[in-house]
Design a protein around this motif. Structure first.
Motif, PDB file in Angstrom:
ATOM      1  N   LEU A  41       0.853  -1.184   0.000  1.00 55.38           N
ATOM      2  CA  LEU A  41       0.000   0.000   0.000  1.00 55.38           C
ATOM      3  C   LEU A  41       0.888   1.233   0.000  1.00 55.38           C
ATOM      4  N   ALA A  42       0.623   2.137  -0.932  1.00 50.72           N
ATOM      5  CA  ALA A  42       1.495   3.284  -1.119  1.00 50.72           C
ATOM      6  C   ALA A  42       0.837   4.596  -0.746  1.00 50.72           C
ATOM      7  N   SER A  43      -0.380   4.558  -0.209  1.00 54.64           N
ATOM      8  CA  SER A  43      -1.081   5.795   0.092  1.00 54.64           C
ATOM      9  C   SER A  43      -1.182   6.016   1.597  1.00 54.64           C
ATOM     10  N   ASP A  44      -1.825   7.099   1.970  1.00 53.51           N
ATOM     11  CA  ASP A  44      -2.071   7.399   3.374  1.00 53.51           C
ATOM     12  C   ASP A  44      -2.858   6.244   3.995  1.00 53.51           C
ATOM     13  N   PRO A  45      -2.373   5.637   5.084  1.00 50.29           N
ATOM     14  CA  PRO A  45      -3.092   4.505   5.682  1.00 50.29           C
ATOM     15  C   PRO A  45      -4.490   4.856   6.175  1.00 50.29           C
ATOM     16  N   SER A  46      -4.828   6.126   6.251  1.00 49.58           N
ATOM     17  CA  SER A  46      -6.174   6.490   6.670  1.00 49.58           C
ATOM     18  C   SER A  46      -7.203   6.173   5.579  1.00 49.58           C
ATOM     19  N   THR A  47      -6.735   5.879   4.355  1.00 47.76           N
ATOM     20  CA  THR A  47      -7.654   5.545   3.269  1.00 47.76           C
ATOM     21  C   THR A  47      -7.877   4.045   3.143  1.00 47.76           C
ATOM     22  N   GLY A  48      -7.015   3.247   3.751  1.00 45.91           N
ATOM     23  CA  GLY A  48      -7.142   1.801   3.647  1.00 45.91           C
ATOM     24  C   GLY A  48      -5.898   1.122   4.168  1.00 45.91           C
ATOM     25  N   PHE A  49      -5.861  -0.208   4.082  1.00 47.90           N
ATOM     26  CA  PHE A  49      -4.694  -0.933   4.581  1.00 47.90           C
ATOM     27  C   PHE A  49      -4.548  -2.272   3.883  1.00 47.90           C
ATOM     28  N   VAL A  50      -3.315  -2.772   3.865  1.00 47.20           N
ATOM     29  CA  VAL A  50      -3.015  -4.074   3.288  1.00 47.20           C
ATOM     30  C   VAL A  50      -3.206  -5.132   4.358  1.00 47.20           C
ATOM     31  N   ALA A  51      -3.739  -6.296   3.967  1.00 49.16           N
ATOM     32  CA  ALA A  51      -3.996  -7.345   4.942  1.00 49.16           C
ATOM     33  C   ALA A  51      -3.757  -8.711   4.323  1.00 49.16           C
ATOM     34  N   SER A  52      -3.463  -9.687   5.164  1.00 53.35           N
ATOM     35  CA  SER A  52      -3.309 -11.064   4.713  1.00 53.35           C
ATOM     36  C   SER A  52      -4.673 -11.717   4.584  1.00 53.35           C
ATOM     37  N   ALA A  53      -4.802 -12.593   3.604  1.00 53.69           N
ATOM     38  CA  ALA A  53      -6.062 -13.304   3.398  1.00 53.69           C
ATOM     39  C   ALA A  53      -5.795 -14.485   2.481  1.00 53.69           C
ATOM     40  N   PRO A  54      -6.638 -15.490   2.500  1.00 54.49           N
ATOM     41  CA  PRO A  54      -6.454 -16.615   1.579  1.00 54.49           C
ATOM     42  C   PRO A  54      -6.537 -16.149   0.140  1.00 54.49           C
ATOM     43  N   PRO A  55      -5.708 -16.671  -0.755  1.00 55.81           N
ATOM     44  CA  PRO A  55      -5.782 -16.264  -2.164  1.00 55.81           C
ATOM     45  C   PRO A  55      -7.038 -16.807  -2.820  1.00 55.81           C
ATOM     46  N   PHE A  56      -7.592 -16.024  -3.744  1.00 51.33           N
ATOM     47  CA  PHE A  56      -8.748 -16.454  -4.509  1.00 51.33           C
ATOM     48  C   PHE A  56      -8.253 -17.003  -5.843  1.00 51.33           C
ATOM     49  N   THR A  57      -8.096 -18.308  -5.946  1.00 52.36           N
ATOM     50  CA  THR A  57      -7.510 -18.899  -7.147  1.00 52.36           C
ATOM     51  C   THR A  57      -8.532 -19.611  -8.012  1.00 52.36           C
ATOM     52  N   GLY A  58      -9.743 -19.786  -7.520  1.00 53.31           N
ATOM     53  CA  GLY A  58     -10.735 -20.509  -8.289  1.00 53.31           C
ATOM     54  C   GLY A  58     -11.698 -19.584  -8.988  1.00 53.31           C
TER      55      GLY A  58
END
Length: 240
Positions: free
Chosen positions: A184-201
């Motif tokens: 994430l390259a923007s101000d964290p007040s707009t959002g955040f990066v998080a871990s989650a299971p990949p959607f591969t199907g």
């Protein structure tokens, strides 16, 4: 006389240009090529297929915009070293519930100035499915955050309602091109990066509340003390 001859020889050597070191450059272009409607999207509305900017939803449309990267890599670039592919800007609009889409394909083409990848052709291609979990609009920006993730990654980005967030894409060129991470390259007040299971199907529907709680529990915010959020005990981290 010998002294003058030697001096002339030194002058010639000094004037000869040093051998230039080859620096590999790479450029990445991306377009959105396919849109997919989820089970709840009974009247999907979208535009921009075939371009680098894709909008969807009626009302205040949400937008995905891809900006490709170009520039020098390391002087001795050796796959599978990762490098910057480009960035995606996502705007979380206030769309109607049934007019959204659940996924779109981002087609990336990376070209190198020298054929350094194992395939020897100097370029790599990737069709990456980008999954979008649309959430109902409300006055709680956290509860209204949309979630963006990628078929090949076990992480994604939350973007708050009415906010824009950009995140960088990194990949390797191992013929074919592979996507390896986002930041994430923007101000964290707009959002955040998080871990989650990949959607591969196939296109994945909006998770049930129990799934949200499982995915969101335990995230830490980079550079700050952990704190409890109001709903679903979400703890997040943001990368600069």
């Amino acid at each position: 006389m010998r002294i003058s001859t030697l001096a002339a020889g030194i002058a010639i050597v000094a004037a000869a240009p040093a051998a230039a070191q080859t620096v590999t450059t790479a450029s990445t272009e991306g377009t959105f090529t396919n849109a997919f409607a989820g089970t709840g999207d009974t009247a999907p509305v979208y535009s921009g297929l075939g371009t680098s900017q894709f909008s969807f939803g009626s009302g205040s449309p949400s937008t995905l915009q891809y900006s490709g990267a170009t520039g020098p890599l390391a002087a001795r670039y050796v796959p599978p070293d990762s490098f910057y592919l480009g960035s995606i800007l996502y705007y979380n609009g206030a769309i109607t519930t049934t007019s959204g889409i659940s996924a779109v394909t981002l087609s990336l083409v990376t070209t190198l100035s020298a054929p350094v990848n194992p395939g020897g052709d100097g370029f790599g291609t990737l069709d990456e499915r980008v999954f979008i979990t649309n959430t109902p609009n409300s006055t709680d920006r956290e509860a209204s955050a949309d979630y963006i993730t990628f078929a090949s990654l076990a992480m994604g980005a939350y973007v708050y309602e009415g906010q824009s967030a950009s995140f960088n894409l990194f990949g390797t060129l191992n013929s074919p091109l592979t996507l390896t991470s986002i930041v994430l390259a923007s101000d964290p007040s707009t959002g955040f990066v998080a871990s989650a299971p990949p959607f591969t199907g196939s296109v994945t529907p909006v998770p049930e509340p129990a799934s949200w709680a499982l995915m969101l529990c335990g995230f830490a915010m980079v550079g700050g003390a952990a704190r409890y959020r109001r709903r679903r005990n979400v703890m997040a981290f943001a990368g600069a």
